[in-house]
Design a protein around this motif. Structure first.
Motif, PDB file in Angstrom:
ATOM      1  N   GLY A  51       0.787  -1.231   0.000  1.00 22.94           N
ATOM      2  CA  GLY A  51       0.000   0.000   0.000  1.00 22.94           C
ATOM      3  C   GLY A  51       0.814   1.273   0.000  1.00 22.94           C
ATOM      4  O   GLY A  51       0.303   2.337   0.333  1.00 22.94           O
ATOM      5  N   GLN A  52       2.090   1.191  -0.361  1.00 22.00           N
ATOM      6  CA  GLN A  52       2.935   2.390  -0.395  1.00 22.00           C
ATOM      7  C   GLN A  52       3.122   2.824  -1.840  1.00 22.00           C
ATOM      8  O   GLN A  52       3.846   2.189  -2.604  1.00 22.00           O
ATOM      9  CB  GLN A  52       4.307   2.094   0.236  1.00 22.00           C
ATOM     10  N   ILE A  53       2.445   3.921  -2.218  1.00 18.67           N
ATOM     11  CA  ILE A  53       2.511   4.384  -3.606  1.00 18.67           C
ATOM     12  C   ILE A  53       3.895   4.995  -3.849  1.00 18.67           C
ATOM     13  O   ILE A  53       4.172   6.116  -3.432  1.00 18.67           O
ATOM     14  CB  ILE A  53       1.425   5.437  -3.885  1.00 18.67           C
ATOM     15  N   ASN A  54       4.741   4.227  -4.528  1.00 21.55           N
ATOM     16  CA  ASN A  54       6.106   4.676  -4.793  1.00 21.55           C
ATOM     17  C   ASN A  54       6.149   5.352  -6.159  1.00 21.55           C
ATOM     18  O   ASN A  54       6.058   4.692  -7.177  1.00 21.55           O
ATOM     19  CB  ASN A  54       7.036   3.456  -4.745  1.00 21.55           C
ATOM     20  N   PHE A 108       4.581   9.991   1.148  1.00 25.17           N
ATOM     21  CA  PHE A 108       5.553   9.026   0.668  1.00 25.17           C
ATOM     22  C   PHE A 108       5.622   9.104  -0.858  1.00 25.17           C
ATOM     23  O   PHE A 108       6.707   9.108  -1.445  1.00 25.17           O
ATOM     24  CB  PHE A 108       5.154   7.617   1.115  1.00 25.17           C
ATOM     25  N   ALA A 109       4.451   9.217  -1.480  1.00 25.47           N
ATOM     26  CA  ALA A 109       4.393   9.260  -2.945  1.00 25.47           C
ATOM     27  C   ALA A 109       5.136  10.479  -3.489  1.00 25.47           C
ATOM     28  O   ALA A 109       6.004  10.336  -4.361  1.00 25.47           O
ATOM     29  CB  ALA A 109       2.934   9.269  -3.412  1.00 25.47           C
ATOM     30  N   ILE A 110       4.833  11.675  -2.969  1.00 25.17           N
ATOM     31  CA  ILE A 110       5.491  12.849  -3.545  1.00 25.17           C
ATOM     32  C   ILE A 110       6.956  12.922  -3.127  1.00 25.17           C
ATOM     33  O   ILE A 110       7.794  13.419  -3.867  1.00 25.17           O
ATOM     34  CB  ILE A 110       4.742  14.166  -3.231  1.00 25.17           C
TER      35      ILE A 110
ATOM     36  N   ARG B  32      -8.672  18.728   1.170  1.00 23.66           N
ATOM     37  CA  ARG B  32      -7.761  17.606   1.413  1.00 23.66           C
ATOM     38  C   ARG B  32      -7.650  16.759   0.159  1.00 23.66           C
ATOM     39  O   ARG B  32      -7.686  15.529   0.208  1.00 23.66           O
ATOM     40  CB  ARG B  32      -8.230  16.741   2.587  1.00 23.66           C
ATOM     41  N   VAL B  33      -7.596  17.459  -0.962  1.00 20.76           N
ATOM     42  CA  VAL B  33      -7.424  16.803  -2.244  1.00 20.76           C
ATOM     43  C   VAL B  33      -6.079  17.260  -2.789  1.00 20.76           C
ATOM     44  O   VAL B  33      -5.834  18.452  -2.888  1.00 20.76           O
ATOM     45  CB  VAL B  33      -8.570  17.208  -3.211  1.00 20.76           C
ATOM     46  N   LEU B  34      -5.198  16.301  -3.049  1.00 20.26           N
ATOM     47  CA  LEU B  34      -3.877  16.652  -3.552  1.00 20.26           C
ATOM     48  C   LEU B  34      -3.891  16.499  -5.062  1.00 20.26           C
ATOM     49  O   LEU B  34      -3.764  15.404  -5.583  1.00 20.26           O
ATOM     50  CB  LEU B  34      -2.817  15.748  -2.918  1.00 20.26           C
ATOM     51  N   ASN B  35      -4.089  17.608  -5.750  1.00 24.56           N
ATOM     52  CA  ASN B  35      -4.235  17.550  -7.193  1.00 24.56           C
ATOM     53  C   ASN B  35      -2.871  17.702  -7.864  1.00 24.56           C
ATOM     54  O   ASN B  35      -2.404  18.811  -8.097  1.00 24.56           O
ATOM     55  CB  ASN B  35      -5.185  18.641  -7.656  1.00 24.56           C
ATOM     56  N   VAL B  36      -2.248  16.576  -8.205  1.00 24.91           N
ATOM     57  CA  VAL B  36      -0.923  16.651  -8.823  1.00 24.91           C
ATOM     58  C   VAL B  36      -0.998  17.096 -10.284  1.00 24.91           C
ATOM     59  O   VAL B  36       0.030  17.265 -10.927  1.00 24.91           O
ATOM     60  CB  VAL B  36      -0.130  15.327  -8.734  1.00 24.91           C
ATOM     61  N   ALA B  37      -2.204  17.307 -10.801  1.00 22.03           N
ATOM     62  CA  ALA B  37      -2.328  17.850 -12.152  1.00 22.03           C
ATOM     63  C   ALA B  37      -2.341  19.376 -12.121  1.00 22.03           C
ATOM     64  O   ALA B  37      -2.637  20.012 -13.127  1.00 22.03           O
ATOM     65  CB  ALA B  37      -3.585  17.322 -12.831  1.00 22.03           C
ATOM     66  N   ASN B  97      -6.404   8.764  -3.140  1.00 21.23           N
ATOM     67  CA  ASN B  97      -7.158   8.630  -4.380  1.00 21.23           C
ATOM     68  C   ASN B  97      -7.102   9.886  -5.227  1.00 21.23           C
ATOM     69  O   ASN B  97      -7.057   9.812  -6.450  1.00 21.23           O
ATOM     70  CB  ASN B  97      -8.612   8.266  -4.084  1.00 21.23           C
ATOM     71  N   SER B  98      -7.098  11.053  -4.563  1.00 22.46           N
ATOM     72  CA  SER B  98      -7.020  12.281  -5.346  1.00 22.46           C
ATOM     73  C   SER B  98      -5.670  12.376  -6.029  1.00 22.46           C
ATOM     74  O   SER B  98      -5.556  12.852  -7.153  1.00 22.46           O
ATOM     75  CB  SER B  98      -7.265  13.502  -4.462  1.00 22.46           C
ATOM     76  N   LEU B  99      -4.645  11.888  -5.346  1.00 24.09           N
ATOM     77  CA  LEU B  99      -3.315  11.849  -5.959  1.00 24.09           C
ATOM     78  C   LEU B  99      -3.335  10.999  -7.223  1.00 24.09           C
ATOM     79  O   LEU B  99      -2.810  11.376  -8.264  1.00 24.09           O
ATOM     80  CB  LEU B  99      -2.306  11.287  -4.954  1.00 24.09           C
ATOM     81  N   LEU B 100      -3.990   9.835  -7.122  1.00 23.74           N
ATOM     82  CA  LEU B 100      -4.044   8.935  -8.274  1.00 23.74           C
ATOM     83  C   LEU B 100      -4.845   9.550  -9.416  1.00 23.74           C
ATOM     84  O   LEU B 100      -4.456   9.483 -10.574  1.00 23.74           O
ATOM     85  CB  LEU B 100      -4.649   7.588  -7.858  1.00 23.74           C
TER      86      LEU B 100
END
Lengths: 304, 290
Positions: A51-54, A108-110, B32-37, B97-100
């Motif tokens: 579950g660690q988005i790398n 962790f992801a960023i 609390r939405v991390l919008n990487v776009a 999920n917002s990141l994805l």
């Protein structure tokens, strides 16, 4: 059991393919598929099961490629060069594991994304020249050893993850994904399990990077660190079915073949389609193709 | 002398970093939405200014008046089509999920832009693009100075909105505690929508300004997303002027690195800074309200 049989049949089929065809384009396409399987399956262990988005997967792929390429071109036997590539990637993984796992979830992801970008830019600055296989080695370039090496690594990645996941340790890794606090409370060391998943994941992707370096005739060292490798791994895992063994394999087949079909007309068009597919999967079908398949099957069996 | 000149340029670009980060900070802080776009949205704003100028000769500073509202509408659509599905989840799942989704959106917008406008680098070159004010041997590009002032003015207006206007205060209340806000009768769903659209508009306006002084291409998204993330981490959440200051700090840090380490490592400095802060303050980074 059925899926084990299916996997073996698929691997044997691929292994037998060069006996039936010598078409270079087909064999190259298969190498792409094998690399994609290995890339995605290694990501899946940490991203799907732990579950660690790398988002820094490319860093380890790149390190494996860089070390293997330098040693191999420098005259070291391929097997040793590949092992060294995997070792360098793993060592870097263990090194950053401590600080990186202080970060939770999206951080962790960023954080890993930033790390990979730092490496990419630095490598690009230090090694601006294109890396090409030296002329004597190029004269004897043959696709077959590349084909079987990448196939072996793809099988290895799938096998390692398939063996690890149902084991006691694998259960711990999955427990950490579900609920870190609950896992800790039941005596499962979260950090230990995450680090183990990271170690295995980086070793496998380092090996994959090494195979890429052996396969590709000429490329910029920076290219192996491109975020595109990470993005491919994430897309393939999620579209295939993240956190399943089958998912990355199905995803890789689907991804590479569709990419090939679309590339005839437009170079990057497939990413537009996969981006949309990816969003749809995240929103509506978290199990990806694997889930779509089992849902479809349930529908059919219910009718009959 | 070189250092001073670089610092001036760093200060000027820093204002844009701040503006880019303000939008990200708003969406992250409130939803609390991390919008990487976010960087891709900025890129779209840049193309807006570029095409308005190239096709109809509309001055890029004037076209901001169209880009802002247009991006606001785009933000409404994106929230309605994508992000509204995420905000129902609890915080950790929501961010992930917002990141994805942002990641998927990144691919879509990036490749759509290549498809529509090719991968070429573009810039808006106005008649006054080269104008500089000279102080001794130092040169201050006037367009960039105007951009900096504009960025500050936009943030000031936004600050007034957030502190004085009814909806602005609803946004802040929701950021503070959405459950309490719901109990006070604030329509949290609409507040989210508004905050997301405002964040998108800010990205678009920042993009418009980037296209005047710097250059845009479909691939600038990731770089600008990272810049915005770095600034948000530097500044913490919840303060627009903090973002502005953080942006300028990043600009100055980059400028210093250019003088001492050379141009190629410019991008690395911010990222290293970012990682160090992340690791030293893993929980408290985005403002500290857990």
């Amino acid at each position: 059991m059925k899926s084990l049989l299916g996997g073996i049949l698929l691997a044997v089929g691929f292994a037998a393919l060069p006996f039936f065809t010598a078409r270079n384009d087909l064999l190259n396409l298969c190498v792409q598929i094998f690399l994609a399987i290995a890339l995605a399956q290694s990501w899946n262990l940490l991203g799907g099961y732990a579950g660690q988005i790398n988002l820094g997967h490319a860093a380890f792929f790149g390190l494996g490629a860089l070390a293997t390429r330098m040693l191999w071109v420098g005259g070291i036997p391929l097997f040793l060069a590949l092992s060294a590539g995997a070792a360098v990637a793993t060592a870097f993984g263990v090194l950053i594991g401590g600080p990186a796992f202080r970060l939770r979830g999206a951080y962790f992801a960023i954080g890993t994304l930033a790390l990979a970008e730092i490496l990419r830019i630095t490598v690009g600055n230090l090694m601006p020249e294109i890396s090409a296989i030296p002329a004597p080695a190029l004269a004897s370039y043959n696709i077959l050893p590349r084909y079987y090496l990448t196939l072996t690594i793809a099988v290895l990645c799938v096998a390692v993850v398939a063996i690890l996941v149902p084991s006691r340790v694998g259960l711990g890794i999955r427990a950490v994904r579900e609920d870190e606090a609950a896992a800790e409370a039941s005596g499962v060391g979260a950090f230990r399990h995450k680090l183990l998943a990271l170690t295995v994941s980086t070793a496998l992707v380092g090996l994959t990077g090494g195979a890429f370096a052996y396969y590709h005739v000429s490329y910029y060292p920076q290219h192996a660190f491109s975020p595109a490798w990470t993005f491919d791994a994430v897309l393939i895992s999620f579209i295939g079915g993240v956190g399943t063994i089958r998912g990355p394999v199905l995803g890789a087949l689907f991804y590479v073949i569709l990419k090939e079909l679309l590339a005839v007309r437009l170079v990057e068009f497939h990413l537009l389609i996969f981006g949309i597919l990816f969003i749809l999967v995240v929103l509506f079908l978290p199990g990806g193709l694997v889930e779509a398949w089992s849902r479809a099957r349930r529908l059919i069996t219910r009718k009959s | 002398m070189i250092l001073t000149q670089q610092l001036i340029l760093g200060l000027l670009v820093g204002g844009l970093y701040g503006l880019a980060a303000a939008g990200l900070s708003l969406t992250f802080g409130v939803l609390r939405v991390l919008n990487v776009a976010h960087g891709e949205l900025l890129m779209l704003g840049g193309y807006g200014a570029f095409w308005l100028f190239t096709l109809w000769r509309i001055d890029p500073f004037v076209s901001l008046l169209a880009i802002g509202p247009a991006m606001f509408v785009l933000g409404l659509l994106l929230y309605w089509a994508l992000f509204q599905f995420v905000v129902k989840a609890h915080e950790e799942v929501r961010i992930k999920n917002s990141l994805l989704i942002g990641f998927g959106l990144t691919l879509v917008l990036h490749n759509l832009a290549i498809r529509l406008w090719t991968a070429d680098e573009r810039a808006v070159t106005t008649a006054y693009a080269g104008a500089v004010a000279r102080i001794g041997a130092l040169a201050i590009p006037l367009v960039r100075l105007t951009s900096l002032v504009l960025a500050f003015a936009i943030l000031a207006v936004l600050h007034l909105f957030l502190t004085r206007a009814r909806w602005g205060r609803a946004i802040r209340a929701t950021a503070e505690d959405w459950e309490a806000a719901t109990l006070m009768g604030i329509p949290v769903g609409k507040t989210y929508l508004l905050a997301f659209a405002l964040g998108t508009a800010l990205a678009g306006i920042a993009g418009g300004l980037v296209s005047v002084s710097y250059s845009i291409s479909p691939s600038i998204g990731l770089e600008w997303t990272l810049k915005a993330l770095i600034v948000v981490v530097l500044a913490g959440l919840g303060s627009l002027f903090g973002c502005f200051a953080g942006g300028i700090l990043l600009g100055l840090a980059e400028a210093t690195s250019v003088v001492f380490l050379g141009g190629p490592y410019r991008e690395v400095v911010g990222l290293v800074l970012f990682l160090v802060i992340l690791v030293v303050r893993p929980q408290g980074l985005f403002g500290g309200r857990a």
